[in-house]
Design a protein around this motif. Structure first.
Motif, PDB file in Angstrom:
ATOM      1  N   THR A  31      40.405  39.527  28.973  1.00 32.39           N
ATOM      2  CA  THR A  31      39.333  38.663  29.134  1.00 32.39           C
ATOM      3  C   THR A  31      38.984  38.400  27.710  1.00 32.39           C
ATOM      4  OG1 THR A  31      37.895  40.593  28.912  1.00 32.39           O
ATOM      5  CG2 THR A  31      38.654  39.956  31.037  1.00 32.39           C
TER       6      THR A  31
ATOM      7  N   SER B  20      32.873  37.585  29.128  1.00 32.00           N
ATOM      8  CA  SER B  20      32.323  37.908  30.337  1.00 32.00           C
ATOM      9  C   SER B  20      30.765  37.691  30.418  1.00 32.00           C
ATOM     10  CB  SER B  20      32.836  39.408  30.919  1.00 32.00           C
ATOM     11  OG  SER B  20      34.029  39.363  30.836  1.00 32.00           O
TER      12      SER B  20
ATOM     13  N   ALA C 113      34.499  35.804  34.183  1.00 27.52           N
ATOM     14  CA  ALA C 113      35.253  36.436  32.932  1.00 27.52           C
ATOM     15  C   ALA C 113      36.265  35.190  32.548  1.00 27.52           C
ATOM     16  CB  ALA C 113      36.096  37.667  33.106  1.00 27.52           C
TER      17      ALA C 113
ATOM     18  N   THR D 217      39.340  34.177  30.923  1.00 29.81           N
ATOM     19  CA  THR D 217      40.663  35.182  30.807  1.00 29.81           C
ATOM     20  C   THR D 217      41.708  34.210  30.297  1.00 29.81           C
ATOM     21  OG1 THR D 217      39.680  36.610  32.352  1.00 29.81           O
ATOM     22  CG2 THR D 217      41.950  36.699  32.042  1.00 29.81           C
TER      23      THR D 217
ATOM     24  N   VAL E 172      40.455  44.029  36.664  1.00 30.38           N
ATOM     25  CA  VAL E 172      39.887  43.997  35.348  1.00 30.38           C
ATOM     26  C   VAL E 172      39.439  45.728  35.043  1.00 30.38           C
ATOM     27  CG1 VAL E 172      38.073  43.298  33.709  1.00 30.38           C
ATOM     28  CG2 VAL E 172      38.927  41.946  35.508  1.00 30.38           C
TER      29      VAL E 172
END
Length: 447
Positions: free
Chosen positions: A374, A377, A388, A390, A405
Motif C-alpha cells: 500500500t 490508506s 488503500a 496500492t 493487507v
C-alpha cells in the motif's frame, strides 16, 4: 556550523533506511488550516454531494523558474511534452533519475513564454534548481516555502482556494455574475472578482467538478469571504486538514513516492546539496512492509500511471531507462477496498475506527506471499470503509481479486523483513484506480 546534508545524515545513520524508517509515524496533514470544520465525514460528503471549499494556500512550496533557458532546463530533467504546453496550462511534472525512478512529481504551470511555476512538496523543485545551477542554465528562481517552513513566518505569496462538488459551478456563476470562460481541464483563465484579478484553474477532485482559484495574497481574505458568503445558501462546507488528505485515495494520485535518489553514486553531489531538514530526509517510512534496501521503495512513473505523460520526442535524464522499462514487468496501481467488518474488528477493536489515515507501506499478500504494498490508506465515509492506493503485481489487478493487507508496524533493522510478527490480516478486494468512476473515465482522460 554547516547545515547537515542528506548525505551527512545517511552516513551517520548507516543507511537511508535507518535514517527514514520510523514505525508509527504520524501522517502528514496540511499546515495552518483547522483539522476539522464541520467534521471529517461531513466534509468528505460535501465534495461528493454538495459544495466544498478547500484552502491550499499554506502547505504548497512554490518555485518560480524564469529566463531564456527555463523551458530547456525543465525539459532536460523532466519526461513531459514541452512541445505542447500552452501558456496558462498546468501539468504534473515528471522528473526521473537516470535509472528511470521518479524523483516525485509536482504541478508545473506555464505563466509565460519563459516563466513557469512549480508547486507541491519541494522534491521536484530541488531537482530542477540543482541541475540548473550545476549546468549553468540561464534561469533565475524565486521561492516561497510552505507556511510551516517559511523563514521568519509571514504570509504566502499566493492564495489557493478550491471550490469542489456538484454545486461548484453554481457557486462560481453566482460569485462572478455568470459562467467563467470555457476552459479545458488543467488550463486556467484570468478572472476578476469585484476588481480583484486572479486565475481560475479548471480542476477536479475525487471525480467532481471544480476550480482552483490562485492569486496574490493581498486578495486572499476578500476572495475567501466572498466565496463563503455566496456559498452559504448552497450549503458550502469548509474542508479541514483531515478530510483534505483523503481525496487522493479516490482519485488515484499517490502523494510523495520515495525519491529514487538515495543510492546512485552519480547523485552523491546532489545528496550533499540537499539539506537534511527537507522532504528527502524527513518524510518517514513505516508499515508492515520492510526492506533493508531503499531501492525496493523506488517507483517508476509507469507504476504511478504517468505513462501517457512521458514524451520520448526529446532527450532528458532517464529517457533510456524509461524506454527499457516501458514493456518490462512492472507493478500496477490499484485501489484496495478493505473489508468493512475486518476494519471494525481489527483496526477499531470491534467499533467504528473513526478517521484512518496512513502513508504506511503495508504488505499485500495472497496465499503464496507478497504481491504488493500500500502507498496511502484512508477512511472514505461515502464508501463506508478504508480504501488503500496500492502498487500490486500485474497478475493480481483484475477487479474483484481477493488479497489481504497486513496491518502493522515492522520495527525495522534487526528484525527479519519476512518474520511473522503476528500482525492482523485484513481482507481486501482489488478495484481500479482511480476508484471514483467519474475520475477514472472522464477527467483523467481529458488530462
Amino acid at each position: 556550523m554547516a547545515t547537515p546534508s542528506l548525505q551527512n545524515a545517511i552516513d551517520k545513520a548507516g543507511s537511508a533506511m535507518k535514517l527514514l524508517w520510523q514505525p508509527n509515524a504520524e501522517p502528514w496533514l496540511p499546515e495552518v488550516v483547522a483539522r476539522e470544520y464541520a467534521g471529517w465525514r461531513q466534509e468528505q460528503a460535501a465534495w461528493h454531494e454538495g459544495l466544498a471549499l478547500l484552502n491550499l494556500s499554506h502547505h504548497m512550496y512554490d518555485l518560480w523558474i524564469e529566463g531564456p533557458d527555463a523551458t530547456r532546463v525543465l525539459a532536460d530533467h523532466g519526461a513531459n511534452n514541452f512541445e505542447k504546453f500552452a501558456i496558462g496550462q498546468a501539468k504534473q511534472y515528471v522528473p526521473v533519475t537516470r535509472n528511470g525512478h521518479i524523483v516525485t512529481d509536482g504541478i508545473l504551470a506555464r505563466e509565460g513564454e519563459n516563466k513557469y511555476l512549480l508547486s507541491g512538496i519541494p522534491a521536484a523543485q530541488n531537482w530542477v534548481r540543482h541541475h540548473a545551477e550545476k549546468g549553468g542554465y540561464d534561469v533565475g528562481f524565486v521561492t516561497d516555502p510552505s507556511s510551516a517552513f517559511r523563514p521568519g513566518g509571514g504570509d504566502p505569496k499566493l492564495f489557493r482556494y478550491q471550490i469542489q462538488g456538484p454545486l461548484a459551478v453554481e457557486l462560481v456563476e453566482r460569485a462572478f455574475g455568470g459562467p467563467l470562460p470555457e476552459t479545458k481541464f488543467f488550463h486556467s483563465s484570468p478572472v476578476v472578482l469585484d476588481g480583484r484579478s486572479f486565475r481560475a484553474l479548471r480542476h477536479g477532485m475525487a471525480g467532481q467538478a471544480g476550480y482552483e482559484f490562485i492569486g496574490p495574497w493581498e486578495h486572499a481574505a476578500y476572495v475567501h469571504e466572498a466565496f463563503c458568503k455566496v456559498g452559504e445558501p448552497l450549503g458550502l462546507i469548509q474542508v479541514g486538514a483531515l478530510a483534505y488528505a483523503t481525496p487522493s485515495v479516490e482519485s488515484g494520485w499517490i502523494p510523495s513516492p520515495v525519491p529514487g535518489i538515495y543510492t546512485d553514486p552519480d547523485l552523491l553531489e546532489y545528496r550533499e546539496y540537499l539539506p537534511l531538514f527537507g522532504i528527502e530526509g524527513k518524510r518517514p517510512l513505516n508499515g508492515s512492509y520492510f526492506s533493508e534496501d531503499i531501492e525496493d521503495y523506488y517507483v517508476s512513473p509507469y507504476e504511478l500511471g504517468y505513462g501517457k505523460m512521458i514524451h520520448f520526442g526529446h532527450d532528458f535524464v532517464g529517457r533510456d531507462a524509461l524506454l527499457k522499462a516501458k514493456d518490462g514487468p512492472l507493478r500496477t496501481k490499484v485501489t484496495l477496498v478493505l473489508d468493512p467488518d475486518d476494519v471494525r474488528t481489527l483496526i477499531g477493536q470491534g467499533e467504528d475506527p473513526g478517521f484512518v489515515l496512513t502513508y504506511a507501506r503495508h504488505r499485500v499478500e495472497n496465499g503464496s506471499g507478497l504481491v504488493g504494498m500500500t502507498m496511502q490508506s484512508a477512511s472514505i465515509d461515502p464508501v463506508g470503509t478504508v480504501l488503500a492506493q496500492t502498487l500490486i503485481d500485474a497478475e493480481y489487478t483484475a477487479p474483484g481479486t481477493e488479497v489481504t493487507v497486513v496491518w502493522g508496524e515492522h520495527p525495522g533493522s534487526g528484525t527479519d523483513p519476512e518474520a511473522d510478527l503476528g500482525f492482523p490480516r485484513i481482507r481486501a478486494t482489488v478495484q481500479p484506480a482511480p476508484f471514483n468512476e467519474h475520475a477514472r473515465t472522464l477527467y483523467r482522460r481529458n488530462r
